[in-house]
Write a protein that holds these residues in place. Structure first.
Motif, PDB file in Angstrom:
ATOM      1  N   THR A   1       0.809  -1.218   0.000  1.00  0.00           N
ATOM      2  CA  THR A   1       0.000   0.000   0.000  1.00  0.00           C
ATOM      3  C   THR A   1       0.842   1.268   0.000  1.00  0.00           C
ATOM      4  O   THR A   1       0.527   2.240  -0.680  1.00  0.00           O
TER       5      THR A   1
ATOM      6  N   ASP B   1      -4.059   4.813   1.606  1.00  0.00           N
ATOM      7  CA  ASP B   1      -4.821   4.359   2.769  1.00  0.00           C
ATOM      8  C   ASP B   1      -5.264   2.911   2.613  1.00  0.00           C
ATOM      9  O   ASP B   1      -5.354   2.176   3.598  1.00  0.00           O
ATOM     10  N   ARG B   2      -5.564   2.514   1.374  1.00  0.00           N
ATOM     11  CA  ARG B   2      -6.095   1.169   1.151  1.00  0.00           C
ATOM     12  C   ARG B   2      -5.548   0.615  -0.150  1.00  0.00           C
ATOM     13  O   ARG B   2      -5.190   1.350  -1.069  1.00  0.00           O
ATOM     14  N   LYS B   3      -5.490  -0.735  -0.225  1.00  0.00           N
ATOM     15  CA  LYS B   3      -5.283  -1.376  -1.527  1.00  0.00           C
ATOM     16  C   LYS B   3      -6.545  -2.177  -1.828  1.00  0.00           C
ATOM     17  O   LYS B   3      -7.191  -2.740  -0.934  1.00  0.00           O
TER      18      LYS B   3
ATOM     19  N   ASP C   1     -14.871   4.936  -2.595  1.00  0.00           N
ATOM     20  CA  ASP C   1     -14.812   4.878  -1.137  1.00  0.00           C
ATOM     21  C   ASP C   1     -14.355   6.236  -0.628  1.00  0.00           C
ATOM     22  O   ASP C   1     -13.341   6.786  -1.081  1.00  0.00           O
TER      23      ASP C   1
ATOM     24  N   VAL D   1     -10.503   8.162   1.590  1.00  0.00           N
ATOM     25  CA  VAL D   1      -9.316   7.304   1.652  1.00  0.00           C
ATOM     26  C   VAL D   1      -8.704   7.236   0.262  1.00  0.00           C
ATOM     27  O   VAL D   1      -9.417   7.153  -0.741  1.00  0.00           O
TER      28      VAL D   1
ATOM     29  N   ARG E   1      -6.907   5.195  -2.555  1.00  0.00           N
ATOM     30  CA  ARG E   1      -6.932   3.758  -2.859  1.00  0.00           C
ATOM     31  C   ARG E   1      -6.000   3.436  -4.017  1.00  0.00           C
ATOM     32  O   ARG E   1      -6.020   4.112  -5.060  1.00  0.00           O
TER      33      ARG E   1
END
Length: 983
Positions: A591, A595-597, A620, A623, A625
């Motif tokens: 990541t 913030d996110r994968k 989303d 965050v 991504r």
């Protein structure tokens, strides 16, 4: 092959009619003495005629000497003692014993007719040389007694051939006296009487030749089966007496056939073994072991047996010239022919004259390797293999297909059933299991029975279809020829110095053709093709050359690791292959600052890329991504990426099929390259195959194979990981450089092999360079103000916060909300901003945590202008704002409503934001160069004076290679990423 004046062998030589009639299969290559002597009518073979026998028989030195000594013994009169009475043939199966026995029979039964043939002339000439005088061609009308022990049953009568005789002595008498019962009856009681046996022989008044064929067929298991001790004793006694009687009886010769014990694979009982030992001692005492052929006779025997007439010298010479021109080529000579260390290379012309139409390389193999194998049936097997080969190749030539000028070790057509089975059943391969394995290898790894399949054959077919090789027409079966040569050397276990398989030079020589279009480098390519672990021969084992030794190639029938892996690859489906790539990609994704994968997998159905993204829950809030797209469905480049681009465009809210999204700006897509996906798929198949090999029983039961399989799996895993990382070269994201620009999908491509879109940190650095993101620690208060617009003042903090995740013109924040909160706090602390409530009243902020980014009530406001005082009526102190002020003081948040003239005057800003872009070609444009130089000098002065509080930009410049390093070093000293590539 290039045009030349050489007549091909298949046009210049006429194959014997009996071979043509049998489609290359010589039915009577295994001659039978019994059939030649006793068969009648249509069952009588052609070689039962002395003239035909002489026509197909080459007068080898040993055969000529054998028959000459029999001729002397029979027709030499008082000089008969110059030749031994008892001669023994002890060669193994297929060594020419039956052929020699039939020659001896014709010599005694029809000497005048045999004397007119080449072999007969040679025999009588040699006999006369030994005698020192002429020898009558009739040999004084000898009588022949033939005891074919392989066609007699002890104790049983055979009225047609042996009348009432039951034992071996009685059969001898019946044939000696030509069915004269009275003489037969007079002598039949004297089976062990040496003098009576000699008397019986002399009583007919003519020379006598006794031929006893395959003695151990009778004295071995034959006598065991009778279970008659009296009969066994009589037969043994007779044979002892006969061997002694022959040596003492004038004008009598005996030719006995009994394979030497070390060459005979027949299984005997203890009694049978004892009888053999007894007979061998008697034969050694009374007789002389003789041979029939030397290995060097093979070529002449084959030519005589297969072709009706020998080749002309003109054709041979022309063929030699064609080959020698290629053989003298520097690379071929030094790296192939000199490396063979074979005697035929030094005297090539003489060897071709001896072996034509067979290549000396093939004949050398047959004479010096095949013939020395214990189980190989020498002449018989060689004739069968070579006869079937010339027939099959001649048929190819007649149909217009390519045929070599000389038949080498790579030219035996394994697609022909007769050829293949003749090789496999020749005795070169010891056991049935190995024969079956090599049969399978021949059909699957080399060439199928319809000449359309087989790994090697398909390599040639593909090359022909592609048309890439300039030499294709000169050597259209190069891969098949190389594989066949390896096959022939592999079936012969324990070659020179115990090594297995063919050397590199042997294989290349087997592919050679007398055409300059096919070069040494081309032979290298062919060998690489057939030994490629992915697409080459399954069973080939390569031993790399070390310490000056050549590489070797061996076709193994054992279930090798390569075979298992190839077999397992065939079981792997496309879905399994793509799934493991997806697994690796998801696992390898890091990541980084994101913030996110989110890994978007292709579905098992037939959904389009757009349909998959529409249900992937990509949108989303708040965050950043890193969205990794499954290569099974999503790739870029190679002209096949329209569906992927359209799907991503829709996923960020653009295009005719745009999806309803709100947070598209903070989604960054990692996409694989189409070409690199191909490489990943190949390695994924290899990895899965290696995994499955570890689970099969053969691997588990073999510790060495298991260890190698683990290493292979680990190496396959490392290679797949590297390739999957490399495959993800592309990054797509929603971009809007400024308020006036149109939103669009922008792209980053990583050309450096060390970079991958699966690493969030790498992707983030690329976004920083593109102005799409802030690097760590760079989003300070000045950067915040730089990115604010007039409309942002007075907005709730919640909306301001969300803008950094849903507004494309705003870069992504490395630390997310924490960076935004800290920048707001710092800006408030130094007076660049104020935090106000819904009514515009300033809210005191004493700590970062007090800035509630989720608040709808709190907003940002511009700082108030300084209020003049009596002590300081002027407004000389600078107003700390990074943005141009509102058009009037009443627009500023927190305005008190004073309407005096001074308050209504616009404030003078202390700083101004300047944004510009420069795109100039500097080649041959001195005016541009000077103007740009002045611009950067002035920018330097401004920075040097400390007048710049914030700087953000992206510069692309093409400079000389000498100047590049210094510039790159300066950029890196600032802690900024820099991308350099060659132009």
């Amino acid at each position: 092959m290039k045009q030349s004046g050489v007549t091909p062998w298949w046009k210049g030589l006429r194959i014997r009619p009996e071979i043509l009639d049998a489609s290359g299969s010589i039915a009577d290559v295994q001659m039978s003495l019994f059939h030649a002597v006793y068969e009648k009518g249509d069952s009588r073979p052609e070689y039962a005629d002395a003239s035909y026998y002489g026509e197909i028989t080459h007068p080898t030195g040993q055969l000529t000497d054998l028959l000459a000594r029999i001729a002397i013994r029979l027709g030499g009169g008082p000089d008969h003692t110059k030749a031994p009475a008892l001669l023994r043939l002890d060669q193994g199966m297929g060594g020419g014993k039956s052929h020699a026995c039939i020659g001896a029979y014709h010599l005694a039964a029809d000497p005048v007719k045999l004397a007119k043939t080449d072999v007969g002339k040679a025999v009588f000439q040699h006999a006369e040389t030994i005698l020192g005088r002429p020898l009558a061609k009739a040999l004084d009308n000898p009588h022949v007694v033939v005891l074919p022990c392989d066609n007699m049953t002890p104790g049983a009568t055979d009225l047609e051939y042996f009348g009432p005789a039951r034992n071996l002595y009685e059969r001898f008498l019946w044939r000696l006296f030509e069915a004269d019962y009275s003489k037969y009856d007079a002598y039949r009681k004297h089976f062990s009487n040496l003098s009576k046996i000699s008397e019986a022989i002399e009583s007919i008044g003519r020379p006598v030749l006794i031929i006893v064929d395959e003695i151990m067929n009778y004295f071995g298991n034959g006598l065991d089966g009778v279970d008659d001790e009296a009969l066994t004793a009589q037969d043994q006694a007779f044979m002892r007496a006969l061997l002694d009687a022959v040596t003492k009886t004038p004008r009598t010769a005996m030719l006995a056939v009994m394979i030497a014990s070390e060459k005979d694979s027949i299984s005997l009982s203890a009694e049978g073994a004892r009888r053999r030992l007894d007979l061998e001692r008697l034969l050694d005492r009374n007789g002389k072991p003789v041979g029939v052929h030397e290995n060097d006779d093979f070529a002449a025997i084959l030519r005589r047996r297969i072709f009706a007439k020998p080749p002309t010298l003109e054709v041979i010479d022309a063929t030699v010239r064609e080959f020698q021109a290629s053989m003298e080529n520097s690379s071929w000579k030094s790296k192939v022919y000199d490396a063979l260390h074979a005697p035929w290379t030094a005297k090539f012309a003489d060897e071709v004259a001896r072996t034509y139409p067979f290549h000396p390389q093939l004949m050398h193999m047959a004479e010096h390797e095949w013939a020395n194998r214990a189980g190989f049936q020498k002449v018989r097997s060689t004739i069968k293999v070579f006869a079937a080969t010339v027939f099959a190749l001649q048929e190819r030539g007649k149909s217009g297909s390519w045929v070599p000028y000389l038949i080498g070790p790579g030219d035996l057509p394994l697609s022909n059933t007769v050829v293949r089975e003749s090789i496999i059943g020749s005795g070169l391969i010891s056991d049935t299991k190995t024969q079956n394995n090599y049969r399978s290898l021949a059909q699957n790894d080399i060439v199928g029975i319809r000449d359309e399949t087989g790994t090697a054959r398909l390599l040639d077919v593909k090359r022909e279809a592609d048309g890439d090789a300039l030499w294709q027409h000169a050597n259209p079966r190069a891969a098949e020829r190389a594989a066949t040569a390896i096959f022939l050397t592999s079936i012969v276990s324990g070659r020179s110095q115990g090594r297995r398989g063919a050397t590199d030079a042997e294989v290349k020589a087997a592919t050679a053709v007398p055409d300059p279009a096919y070069m040494f480098a081309d032979a290298d390519v062919v060998i690489k093709e057939i030994t490629d672990p992915e697409t080459g021969l399954v069973g080939v084992e390569v031993t790399p050359g070390q310490k000056g030794q050549q590489s070797r190639y061996f076709l193994s029938t054992s279930q090798t690791l390569v075979m298992l892996q190839r077999a397992m690859r065939d079981t792997i489906t496309d879905a399994e292959r793509d799934a493991v790539i997806a697994d690796f990609a998801e696992r390898l994704t890091d990541t980084g600052p994101f913030d996110r994968k989110l890994f978007v997998r292709a579905t098992s159905g037939q959904q389009s890329p757009l349909e998959v993204l529409a249900t992937a829950s990509i949108d989303d809030g708040r965050v950043s991504r890193l969205v990794v797209l499954d290569p099974a469905l999503f790739t870029l480049r190679n002209g096949a990426d329209r569906a992927t681009r359209d799907a991503v465009q829709a996923a960020v809210g653009l295009g005719p099929e745009k999806l309803p999204v709100k947070w598209a700006s903070s989604a960054v897509f990692a996409v694989a390259n189409t070409q690199q996906r191909h490489a990943a798929r190949r390695l994924a198949t290899a990895y899965l195959a290696a995994e499955r090999v570890l689970g099969v029983q053969e691997t588990q039961d073999d510790e060495d194979m298991k260890s190698k399989a683990v290493n292979e799996r680990n190496e396959a895993k490392r290679s797949l990981e590297t390739t999957v990382r490399r495959a993800f070269q592309h990054v797509l994201f929603l971009a809007q450089p400024d308020d006036n620009a149109t939103r669009a999908v922008d792209e980053v491509t990583f050309d450096d092999k060390s970079e991958t879109a699966l690493y969030g940190t790498t992707v983030w650095k690329a976004l920083v360079e593109k102005g799409k993101a802030f690097d760590q620690g760079t989003f300070i208060e000045r950067a915040l103000l730089h990115n604010l617009r007039e409309s942002d003042y007075g907005r709730p903090l919640e909306e301001l916060r969300d803008a950094f995740w849903n507004t494309p013109r705003l870069p992504l924040l490395y630390g997310g909300q924490n960076d935004l909160r800290q920048a707001l706090f710092d800006a408030v602390q130094i007076g660049l901003l104020r935090i106000v409530d819904g009514e515009g009243e300033e809210v005191a902020v004493t700590g970062v945590s007090e800035i509630n980014l989720s608040s709808q009530r709190l907003r940002i406001g511009k700082p108030l202008p300084p209020t003049p005082t009596e002590d300081n009526p002027s407004t000389d102190s600078p107003e700390p704002t990074a943005m141009p002020g509102p058009s009037s003081a009443s627009d500023a948040p927190g305005n008190t409503g004073h309407d005096d003239e001074q308050d209504n005057q616009p404030a003078t800003p202390s700083e101004k934001q300047i944004a510009f872009s420069v795109t100039q070609s500097m080649l041959n444009n001195t005016g541009n160069s000077e103007a740009l130089s002045q611009l950067f000098r002035q920018l330097y002065d401004v920075i040097d004076r400390g007048d710049v509080s914030f700087l953000q930009g992206n510069i692309q410049i093409v400079v000389s290679a000498q100047s590049a390093d210094g510039l790159v070093e300066r950029v890196r000293e600032l802690g900024s990423p820099v991308n350099v590539r060659d132009m």
